[in-house]
Structure formats: structure tokens, C-alpha cells
Scaffold this active site. Structure first.
Site, short mmCIF file in Angstrom:
data_model
loop_
_atom_site.label_atom_id
_atom_site.label_comp_id
_atom_site.label_asym_id
_atom_site.label_seq_id
_atom_site.Cartn_x
_atom_site.Cartn_y
_atom_site.Cartn_z
N ARG A 48 3.53 23.15 12.64
CA ARG A 48 3.61 23.05 14.34
C ARG A 48 3.87 22.13 15.23
NH1 ARG A 48 -0.95 26.26 15.20
NH2 ARG A 48 -2.42 26.15 13.87
N HIS B 282 4.56 29.57 3.74
CA HIS B 282 4.37 30.27 5.06
C HIS B 282 5.18 29.35 6.15
CE1 HIS B 282 1.96 32.23 8.43
NE2 HIS B 282 0.89 32.73 7.83
N TYR C 158 4.46 28.36 11.84
CA TYR C 158 3.49 29.28 13.89
C TYR C 158 4.36 28.91 14.57
CZ TYR C 158 -0.49 29.54 11.11
OH TYR C 158 -1.61 29.27 9.60
N HIS D 2 5.34 36.25 10.29
CA HIS D 2 5.28 36.37 10.76
C HIS D 2 6.64 36.63 11.84
CE1 HIS D 2 0.38 34.48 11.54
NE2 HIS D 2 0.99 35.00 9.31
N GLU E 81 4.71 39.46 7.36
CA GLU E 81 2.92 39.62 6.92
C GLU E 81 2.99 40.52 8.37
OE1 GLU E 81 0.94 36.33 7.32
OE2 GLU E 81 -0.67 36.90 6.98
N ASP F 10 -2.95 41.21 5.38
CA ASP F 10 -3.13 40.09 4.83
C ASP F 10 -4.97 41.26 4.93
OD1 ASP F 10 -5.39 38.05 6.68
OD2 ASP F 10 -3.92 37.14 6.60
N HIS G 207 -6.03 40.96 9.10
CA HIS G 207 -5.04 41.27 10.18
C HIS G 207 -5.83 42.69 9.64
CE1 HIS G 207 -2.70 37.54 9.40
NE2 HIS G 207 -4.02 36.90 10.13
N HIS H 249 -3.17 38.75 1.56
CA HIS H 249 -3.63 37.73 2.13
C HIS H 249 -5.61 37.30 1.84
CE1 HIS H 249 -0.47 34.85 4.32
NE2 HIS H 249 -0.08 34.32 3.35
N ASP I 173 -8.10 37.26 15.52
CA ASP I 173 -7.60 36.62 14.16
C ASP I 173 -8.36 35.37 14.03
OD1 ASP I 173 -7.20 36.13 12.11
OD2 ASP I 173 -4.79 35.47 12.90
N HIS J 203 -10.61 33.85 10.64
CA HIS J 203 -10.81 33.61 8.57
C HIS J 203 -12.18 33.33 9.08
CE1 HIS J 203 -6.49 33.88 8.27
NE2 HIS J 203 -6.25 34.52 9.19
N GLU K 244 -7.18 32.22 2.75
CA GLU K 244 -6.27 31.14 3.60
C GLU K 244 -7.57 31.74 4.86
OE1 GLU K 244 -3.54 34.11 5.39
OE2 GLU K 244 -2.32 32.49 5.14
ZN LIG Z 1 -4.91 35.11 10.37
ZN LIG Z 2 -1.69 35.52 6.16
#
Ligand SMILES: [Zn+2]
Ligand SMILES: [Zn+2]
Length: 289
Positions: A42, A72, A75, A112, A151, A185, A188, A222, A235, A237, A267
Site C-alpha cells: 500500500r 504479489h 495493490y 491484477h 490474476e 483465484d 474471485h 490462489h 472479494d 477471503h 491467501e
Molecule cells: Zn481476493
Molecule cells: Zn488472489
């Protein structure tokens, strides 16, 4: 039995104390593959990889037989933003991600595809492909065991990659200029509206996977259960077997020979100490029986 043990199952782990410490954390969680962030996900600023840290990671991985390693991407990165300054920052940040991945000897960098808000989806796809091409220009990825994995996303409005056709299209556009593959994922896939849960739905969903991205391109799954309903586009998890996907769907996926080459990385949330090991243990048990 040997195949079961060799199956690559892992979890996203932290890197406090240096990237190499992730190898020990993964092994402590019962994993033989793992994912990390190579910088704070971030924050725009990132420190370069220290050569000594990278060497330590390589040595430990060989000694403990851990890999492949996935990183990964941050974001913050949005390579198809309508705002040029965001795109420029994203390209620079993504270039840094690739540099650090190569320095650490990571096999995969998961990305992403981004949000095309304010544009058309077609324009977003074009920008994402162009930005990735620009970002990796001149970097020494050729001949390396390294791939950028696009992804699939939860399918929120304007987010690219909720439909597997979009992931496939981006991969297709990138093939000529970048080492590219796919990360799917489970959460997702499920919240984007594809059925992994019913046996017939699983067959249909996998027909879509085969017809779009193709099985061979999927290098990482994922593995995340979902808090929200199928098709909800939310989304969130959940621990494996405790959400709206459920253990049976993961068992089916882990035994699906069309993904025999792929690795499976959780994840899942860390709500209590030991949650990483618990989720890896559940995936391992499902893959064995
Ligand atoms: Zn996710
Ligand atoms: Zn993922």
C-alpha cells in the site's frame, strides 16, 4: 504417495526481517511453495532487494526444497487507469516489482489487471497491455524462469479480469513482448459468478477455463474460500472449507490433473496464530484424500 508429497501447496507469508525469512515461515506452516509482497503493498516507495538477502533466499530454498515463489504486486498499481499520472506511477512501480522479482529469483509475479473506470473496457485492455510492455522494457527477463501472471478478479464494476475472456485477451496481447501466464483465484472465480461448487458447475467452469486462458497457462491457483455468495462480486477471503465454496470444491480442484503442473497458494485470513499452517494442512489433506 511421492506425488502427493511433491504437490506444491503453500500460503502467503510475511517478510519481516528480510525476504529470505519467508522461506522459514513457509516451511514452519508446512508449505513447499509460498507468496510474498516484495514491498509494502500500500505504498509507492520500495527499497531495492539486498544482494545478501537474495542469496540467502536462494540458498534456503535449495536446502529446504521450497518453490516456486510468487510475488504479489502492490495493490496501488493500476496499469489501465484513465489518469496518465497514475499510469506513469504504476508503470514505474511495476518495473520495480519485476526488478525485485528477478533479483530475488522469484518464478512468478502476480498482477491484477486494473480498473478501466472512465474508459471503455477495450481501451482499458489496450492500456494495460501497453503499460506492462513499457514497464518491462529492457529488463533482463529473457531466458529466466520467470512469468508475470495475470490474476482474475472478483468482477467488481470497471475492474478488468472478472471474466476469464478478459484475462485471456490480455495474456494474448502480451505474449509477443512479455513472459506471461495466469493466476486464478478460487474466491474471485466464485464471486465473479462461475460455479466451482456443484459437480456439474465445476465441469462447466473448467470448460470455460479451457476455452479461454487454457489449462497450461494457469501456473498458480490462489486457494481461498469465500465469505460472500457466488456471483456477489464481493472479494472477502475465508478459511478453506469454512466459506461458501466449501472443502469438496477444493478437493476436486487439487485432484484435477489438468492442473497437475500448477501450484496452490492460500491467501486466507490470519485471525489467530497458526492459521497459515491450518489452511495449508487442510489443503494438503484434501489433496491426499
Ligand atoms: Zn481476493
Ligand atoms: Zn488472489
Amino acid at each position: 504417495m511421492a506425488n502427493v508429497l511433491k504437490k506444491r501447496i503453500g500460503v502467503h507469508v510475511g517478510t519481516a526481517g528480510g525476504a529470505w525469512t519467508a522461506v522459514e515461515r513457509a516451511v514452519a506452516a508446512g508449505a513447499n511453495t509460498f507468496q510474498i509482497f516484495s514491498s509494502s503493498p500500500r505504498m509507492w516507495k520500495a527499497a531495492p532487494v539486498k544482494a545478501a538477502d537474495a542469496a540467502k533466499m536462494r540458498d534456503l530454498r535449495v536446502k529446504l526444497d521450497v518453490g516456486p515463489v510468487a510475488i504479489h504486486a502492490s495493490y496501488l498499481i493500476n496499469l489501465c487507469s484513465q489518469t496518465e499520472s497514475v499510469r506513469t506511477s504504476s508503470e514505474a512501480a511495476f518495473r520495480g516489482e519485476v526488478e525485485r522479482a528477478l533479483a530475488l529469483g522469484a518464478e512468478y509475479l502476480v498482477l491484477h489487471p486494473g480498473s478501466w473506470k472512465g474508459l471503455t473496457r477495450e481501451e482499458g485492455l489496450r492500456l494495460a497491455a501497453e503499460s506492462i510492455e513499457k514497464a518491462i522494457d529492457g529488463l533482463p527477463w529473457q531466458g529466466k524462469d520467470f512469468k508475470i501472471l495475470i490474476e482474475n478478479t472478483a468482477g467488481a464494476e470497471f475492474s478488468l479480469g472478472g471474466k476469464l475472456e478478459q484475462v485471456a485477451e490480455l495474456v494474448e496481447r502480451l505474449k509477443a513482448c512479455a513472459p506471461v501466464g495466469v493466476c486464478l483465484d478460487t474466491c474471485h472465480v466464485h464471486v465473479a459468478g462461475y460455479d466451482l461448487v456443484s459437480p456439474d458447475g465445476y465441469i462447466e467452469t473448467m470448460m470455460v477455463v479451457g476455452d479461454t486462458v487454457g489449462f497450461e497457462a494457469v501456473k498458480v491457483w490462489h486457494c481461498n474460500d469465500a465469505k460472500a455468495a457466488m456471483g456477489s462480486k464481493l472479494d472477502r477471503h475465508e478459511h478453506i472449507g469454512e466459506g461458501t465454496i466449501g472443502a469438496e470444491a477444493f478437493r476436486r480442484l487439487l485432484h484435477d490433473q489438468r492442473f497437475g503442473h500448477a501450484v496452490f497458494i492460500a491467501e486466507t485470513p490470519v485471525d489467530a496464530p497458526g492459521d497459515e499452517a491450518r489452511n495449508v494442512g487442510v489443503l494438503r489433506a484434501l489433496s491426499a484424500g
